[in-house]
Enzyme design. Structure first.
Site, PDB file in Angstrom:
ATOM      1  N   LYS A 265     -12.281   0.057   0.187  1.00  0.00           N
ATOM      2  CA  LYS A 265     -11.686   0.766  -0.607  1.00  0.00           C
ATOM      3  C   LYS A 265     -12.399   0.611  -1.937  1.00  0.00           C
ATOM      4  CE  LYS A 265      -7.058   0.099   1.802  1.00  0.00           C
ATOM      5  NZ  LYS A 265      -7.727  -0.346   2.819  1.00  0.00           N
TER       6      LYS A 265
ATOM      7  N   HIS B 137      -5.588  -3.468  -1.657  1.00  0.00           N
ATOM      8  CA  HIS B 137      -5.516  -2.669  -2.640  1.00  0.00           C
ATOM      9  C   HIS B 137      -5.550  -3.066  -4.086  1.00  0.00           C
ATOM     10  CE1 HIS B 137      -4.650   1.031  -0.370  1.00  0.00           C
ATOM     11  NE2 HIS B 137      -4.264   0.348   0.551  1.00  0.00           N
TER      12      HIS B 137
ATOM     13  N   SER C 219       0.662  -1.279   0.054  1.00  0.00           N
ATOM     14  CA  SER C 219      -0.016  -0.013  -0.103  1.00  0.00           C
ATOM     15  C   SER C 219       0.777   1.174  -0.062  1.00  0.00           C
ATOM     16  CB  SER C 219      -0.988  -0.004   1.308  1.00  0.00           C
ATOM     17  OG  SER C 219      -0.353  -0.023   2.401  1.00  0.00           O
TER      18      SER C 219
END
Length: 396
Positions: A243, A212, A184
């Protein structure tokens, strides 16, 4: 009785400020999108994990609102008492299908998922072999377990093999290799095919944190296993709905049926935390449905990533090499990173500086992140601001 402790904490905070490591929060007064409102000002947003722009997508919002109106604010219970809703089971089945795993189990966050899995699966006679730059949730989760701990240098396959050999010489029962799918803070991708090759050679299982990546990388957004060709050679995947998949909250573990089943029985963050609200759950289901079909958004995201990275590199910025929407601008000095981020914010570009302990000392940076919610005009504005501020600070 707090006086001495409070004085100690105040002194520690002063040291943090003096070192340029103090973190500041910015209150957003709008929905999370390509542009946000902060203090009444509209700003181009380059620091959200909103990769596909689903955080304020009308279909996701409508699904969440419908569930809120129909099922109420929350479950007021943990899952095994009376906190399991039909929507939870639907979301778990959706995640498992999407990632091609036997089953999935929901957690309040991926931090909780990573915090609960290792102590549940592994004991004194087992080994965890972990990448040195893994997310803090993995590091903390490993610390909670009683398994033997081995660390390998980031993406260093020779070191990974060395650690696996050492674990074998110690006669461990089971071995689990764990790595971020996308790191990340740096944006680069784990070498999953090579990791899986070593896992098969030395009899280890493989787990990745794909927070991610899930939703925006790989075919249909199925993450780094799909992107790298590792596929089902990765045994366990942890991920998030906070996310790409809606931007709200919640995490999951997807994997073999016995793994999911034992987590339901013994994972402490699962057993002792309230269930996800129906509104969040319904929004995540809709977000996965959109993400799976969102090749247009992924194309936009990839185009933005290439354009922004190329523009900053051509201007002379020191960037961490990579191909993901995470584009770190290296400044090394924490104070300089904080000051440059503040200057960019004054120009209307929302960015955050990262310094110790989030990244190693002397590795301070401004981490920028692309989103499909950004427009070409947004990118032009942000690129121009970065070049102007970069010159002012001697970064280029």
């Amino acid at each position: 009785m707090m006086k001495g402790l409070a004085e100690h904490l105040s002194a520690t905070l002063e040291d943090i400020r003096a070192d340029g490591l103090e973190k500041h929060e910015m209150a957003i007064g709008s929905s999370q999108s390509g542009r946000v409102t902060v203090g009444g000002r509209q700003m181009v947003n380059l620091c959200a994990n909103n990769y596909l722009g689903l955080a304020d997508d009308p279909e996701v919002v409508a699904a969440s609102m419908a569930a809120l109106e129909k099922y109420g604010s929350g479950m007021a219970s943990v899952r095994f008492i009376c906190g399991t809703h039909e929507l939870h089971k639907q979301l778990e089945a959706t995640v498992a299908r999407y990632l091609d795993k036997d089953d999935a189990i929901l957690f309040g966050s991926c931090f909780d998922a990573n915090g609960g899995i290792f102590e549940t699966l592994l004991g004194h006679d087992d080994a965890i072999v972990s990448d040195t730059l893994n997310h803090a949730s993995i590091i903390d989760g490993v610390r909670l377990s009683k398994a033997r701990r081995f660390r390998f240098a980031t993406s260093d396959m020779d070191d990974l093999e060395t650690q696996l050999k050492i674990a074998n010489t110690q006669g461990v029962r089971f071995k689990l290799i764990v790595t971020d799918g996308v790191f990340s803070m740096d944006g680069y991708i784990a070498r999953l095919p090579q990791i899986c090759d070593l896992a098969e050679r030395y009899g280890a299982a493989v787990m990745i944190d794909d927070c991610h990546a899930t939703g925006h990388l790989g075919e249909k957004g199925r993450g780094t296993p799909a992107l790298t060709g590792a596929g089902n050679r990765v045994d366990i995947i942890s991920g998030t709905f906070g996310k790409t998949l809606g931007g709200a909250m919640g995490g999951f573990i997807a994997g073999p049926q016995p793994v999911v089943d034992i987590l339901r029985q013994r994972a402490r963050p699962y057993l002792f935390s309230n269930a996800l609200p129906p509104s969040v759950t319904a929004g995540a289901i809709k977000a996965i449905d959109i993400a799976e079909k969102a090749d247009d958004r992924r194309d936009t995201l990839a185009r933005h990533t290439t354009r922004f990275r190329t523009a900053l590199a051509d201007a002379g910025f020191d960037l961490v090499p990579g191909e993901t929407p995470i584009i770190p601008v290296m400044l090394y000095d924490a104070g300089k990173a904080q000051a440059m981020a503040s200057a960019l914010q004054k120009k209307g570009v929302l960015v955050s500086a990262f310094s110790f302990p989030v990244v190693p000392r002397e590795k301070a940076r401004i981490r920028t992140q692309m989103s499909a919610a950004l427009t070409e005009d947004d990118l032009t504005f942000a690129i121009d601001a970065f070049i102007a501020v970069g010159k002012d600070f001697g970064a280029i």
